[in-house]
Design a protein around this motif. Structure first.
Motif, short mmCIF file in Angstrom:
data_model
loop_
_atom_site.label_atom_id
_atom_site.label_comp_id
_atom_site.label_asym_id
_atom_site.label_seq_id
_atom_site.Cartn_x
_atom_site.Cartn_y
_atom_site.Cartn_z
N ARG A 47 0.80 -1.23 0.00
CA ARG A 47 0.00 0.00 0.00
C ARG A 47 0.83 1.28 0.00
NH1 ARG A 47 -5.26 -1.52 3.83
NH2 ARG A 47 -5.27 -3.75 3.34
N PHE A 48 1.99 1.23 0.65
CA PHE A 48 2.82 2.45 0.67
C PHE A 48 3.68 2.57 -0.57
CE2 PHE A 48 6.90 4.53 1.89
CZ PHE A 48 6.41 5.82 1.86
N TRP A 49 4.58 1.61 -0.79
CA TRP A 49 5.54 1.78 -1.88
C TRP A 49 4.96 1.46 -3.25
CZ3 TRP A 49 8.50 0.26 2.65
CH2 TRP A 49 9.46 1.23 3.01
N ALA A 50 4.25 0.35 -3.39
CA ALA A 50 3.75 -0.02 -4.72
C ALA A 50 2.67 0.93 -5.21
CB ALA A 50 3.23 -1.45 -4.71
N HIS A 51 1.79 1.38 -4.30
CA HIS A 51 0.66 2.20 -4.73
C HIS A 51 0.68 3.64 -4.22
CE1 HIS A 51 -1.36 -1.09 -6.68
NE2 HIS A 51 -1.26 -1.84 -5.60
N ARG A 60 8.22 -3.74 -8.46
CA ARG A 60 8.13 -3.78 -9.92
C ARG A 60 7.17 -4.88 -10.38
NH1 ARG A 60 11.05 -1.95 -14.15
NH2 ARG A 60 12.75 -1.19 -12.82
N VAL A 61 7.27 -6.05 -9.77
CA VAL A 61 6.38 -7.15 -10.12
C VAL A 61 4.93 -6.76 -9.86
CG1 VAL A 61 5.64 -9.47 -9.43
CG2 VAL A 61 8.05 -9.01 -9.82
N THR A 89 3.67 -4.12 -12.30
CA THR A 89 3.45 -4.76 -13.61
C THR A 89 2.15 -5.55 -13.58
OG1 THR A 89 5.85 -4.95 -13.93
CG2 THR A 89 4.44 -6.32 -15.32
N HIS A 90 1.90 -6.24 -12.48
CA HIS A 90 0.65 -7.00 -12.31
C HIS A 90 -0.57 -6.09 -12.46
CE1 HIS A 90 -2.55 -9.36 -10.51
NE2 HIS A 90 -2.62 -8.54 -9.48
N HIS A 91 -0.54 -4.93 -11.85
CA HIS A 91 -1.68 -4.01 -11.94
C HIS A 91 -1.79 -3.39 -13.33
CE1 HIS A 91 -3.79 -3.41 -8.06
NE2 HIS A 91 -2.73 -4.04 -7.59
N ARG A 92 -0.69 -3.09 -13.94
CA ARG A 92 -0.74 -2.45 -15.27
C ARG A 92 -1.26 -3.40 -16.33
NH1 ARG A 92 2.04 2.13 -17.39
NH2 ARG A 92 2.25 2.05 -19.66
N SER A 98 7.27 -4.89 -17.98
CA SER A 98 7.90 -4.30 -16.80
C SER A 98 8.74 -3.09 -17.15
CB SER A 98 8.75 -5.35 -16.08
OG SER A 98 9.83 -5.76 -16.89
N LYS A 99 9.19 -3.02 -18.40
CA LYS A 99 9.98 -1.86 -18.84
C LYS A 99 9.14 -0.59 -18.88
CE LYS A 99 13.05 -4.73 -21.69
NZ LYS A 99 13.51 -5.02 -23.08
N ASN A 100 7.82 -0.76 -18.98
CA ASN A 100 6.93 0.40 -19.05
C ASN A 100 6.48 0.87 -17.67
OD1 ASN A 100 6.98 0.27 -21.86
ND2 ASN A 100 5.27 -1.16 -21.93
N VAL A 101 6.92 0.19 -16.63
CA VAL A 101 6.53 0.55 -15.27
C VAL A 101 7.48 1.60 -14.72
CG1 VAL A 101 6.26 -0.31 -12.91
CG2 VAL A 101 5.52 -1.72 -14.83
N ASP A 102 6.92 2.70 -14.27
CA ASP A 102 7.72 3.79 -13.72
C ASP A 102 8.21 3.42 -12.32
OD1 ASP A 102 8.91 6.15 -13.03
OD2 ASP A 102 7.06 7.33 -12.91
N MET A 103 9.51 3.35 -12.17
CA MET A 103 10.11 3.01 -10.88
C MET A 103 11.03 4.13 -10.39
SD MET A 103 9.11 -0.05 -9.90
CE MET A 103 10.38 -0.71 -8.84
N SER A 104 10.89 5.32 -10.95
CA SER A 104 11.79 6.42 -10.60
C SER A 104 11.67 6.81 -9.13
CB SER A 104 11.49 7.63 -11.49
OG SER A 104 10.13 8.04 -11.37
N ASP A 105 10.45 6.74 -8.57
CA ASP A 105 10.28 7.10 -7.16
C ASP A 105 10.98 6.10 -6.25
OD1 ASP A 105 8.38 5.19 -8.06
OD2 ASP A 105 7.16 5.51 -6.26
N ILE A 106 10.98 4.84 -6.65
CA ILE A 106 11.63 3.80 -5.86
C ILE A 106 13.14 3.93 -5.95
CG2 ILE A 106 11.86 1.32 -5.51
CD1 ILE A 106 9.07 2.55 -4.92
N ALA A 107 13.65 4.21 -7.14
CA ALA A 107 15.09 4.37 -7.33
C ALA A 107 15.63 5.56 -6.55
CB ALA A 107 15.40 4.54 -8.82
#
Length: 336
Positions: free
Chosen positions: A94-98, A128-129, A132-135, A170-179
């Protein structure tokens, strides 16, 4: 006290995915087709062997030793499991993924430690997984695609290499906030020693050296807790994508499953969650009904460690249900 923010959700406007088909040509899809895209997925033999063996050993230890466990071993193991579960539900999910709420640094560190207690995988990979699952839910680009059946969505997806569509998606998933998150960077860097210490070493040593539990019982309790937590998390991908009602969106496989919610501290209200993934409650039900995670987040907000809790208005939910729901109705009072 905390502020609960009502936010309009626009969803993923872009669901482009590049796939290499069997004839070698690339095609751009708005989203992968619902049917499975044929692909070769090599088996991961170490998982195929290790997962069943670990289950057999755990069941044997539990059946033969559970009656030898001391009272405090039961209390400690269950409490440890709950804290670890909150690390997944309130933390990684709930915090990091969403990003359904905001957290202070002390809460981030606490949630990350809780997450490491369950021994799954690096936080970045887990997030990331899940994103990707939600997208790409219920498609070939979904890492644990429920369209491929119960076994695959529960644990089979860990026994094969990723589908090519998953890798591309998974390449289309934005992970900039996590990085950019220093807490995640630190725990990812030292994940293995931290995870091994918190998931296996500490919970084994505490019962032995604090209340003189036997080694075999303590080891059995640790492994049992580990597997129960894993299967509870996997149940959201399998049980809660097959059995239950779909009052919010009849076109999704995700369902409302109270049993899964009980074992996962509120993650089984899954049809709602896939309809409003940014809601910190992950459910519409009030009074914390089978939703320990929401109670935990509310408490963290009350003590000032969580803030900007996001949730939709009841009018927004009702309109969504009327338009997309299966008409089965909802077991709910007014939103808390």
């Amino acid at each position: 006290m905390y502020n609960s923010t009502i936010t309009e959700y626009e969803g993923n406007k872009s669901r482009k995915l590049t796939l290499r088909t069997e004839n070698g040509k690339n095609s751009i899809l708005d989203q992968p087709p619902k049917e499975n895209i044929p692909a070769v997925q090599p088996l991961i033999w170490r998982n195929i062997i290790a997962i069943p063996v670990l289950h057999i050993i755990t069941i044997y230890l539990f059946v033969t030793r559970y009656n030898e466990a001391k009272f405090w071993t039961w209390i400690f193991t269950i409490s440890y499991e709950i804290l670890g579960g909150l690390g997944i539900t309130a933390g990684a999910h709930r915090f990091w993924a969403h990003r359904s709420y905001s957290a202070t640094l002390p809460l981030k560190i606490m949630l990350t430690c809780f997450y490491c207690m369950v021994g799954q995988t690096h936080l970045t990979k887990w997030i990331r997984v899940h994103r990707t699952h939600h997208r790409y839910t219920d498609t070939s680009a979904d890492p644990h695609n429920a369209s491929r059946g119960f076994f695959f969505s529960h644990i089979g997806w860990l026994m094969v290499k990723c589908h090519p569509a998953v890798k591309e998606g998974s390449k289309n998933v934005d992970m900039s906030d996590i990085a950019a998150d220093p807490v995640i960077r630190f725990f990812d860097k030292y994940y293995l020693p931290i995870m091994f210490s918190l998931c296996f070493v500490l919970p084994t040593l505490v019962p032995v050296y604090i209340w003189n539990e036997t080694w075999i019982v303590s080891i059995g309790a640790t492994i049992s807790r580990y597997l129960v937590t894993l299967n509870a998390a996997f149940a959201v991908n399998s049980f809660a994508h097959i059995w239950g009602t779909r009052p919010y969106n009849r076109n999704l496989k995700a369902t409302q499953n109270p049993t899964v919610s009980f074992f996962t501290f509120g993650e089984g209200w899954h049809n709602y969650h896939h309809s409003f993934p940014w809601d910190y409650k992950a459910a519409e039900l009030s009074l914390y009904r089978l939703n320990l995670t929401t109670a935990f987040i509310d408490f963290m907000a009350w003590v000032g460690l969580a803030y900007d809790l996001k949730t939709p208005s009841s009018e927004m939910i009702d309109k969504f249900c009327a338009k997309r729901g299966d008409g089965m109705g909802l077991l709910k009072p007014n939103v808390k």
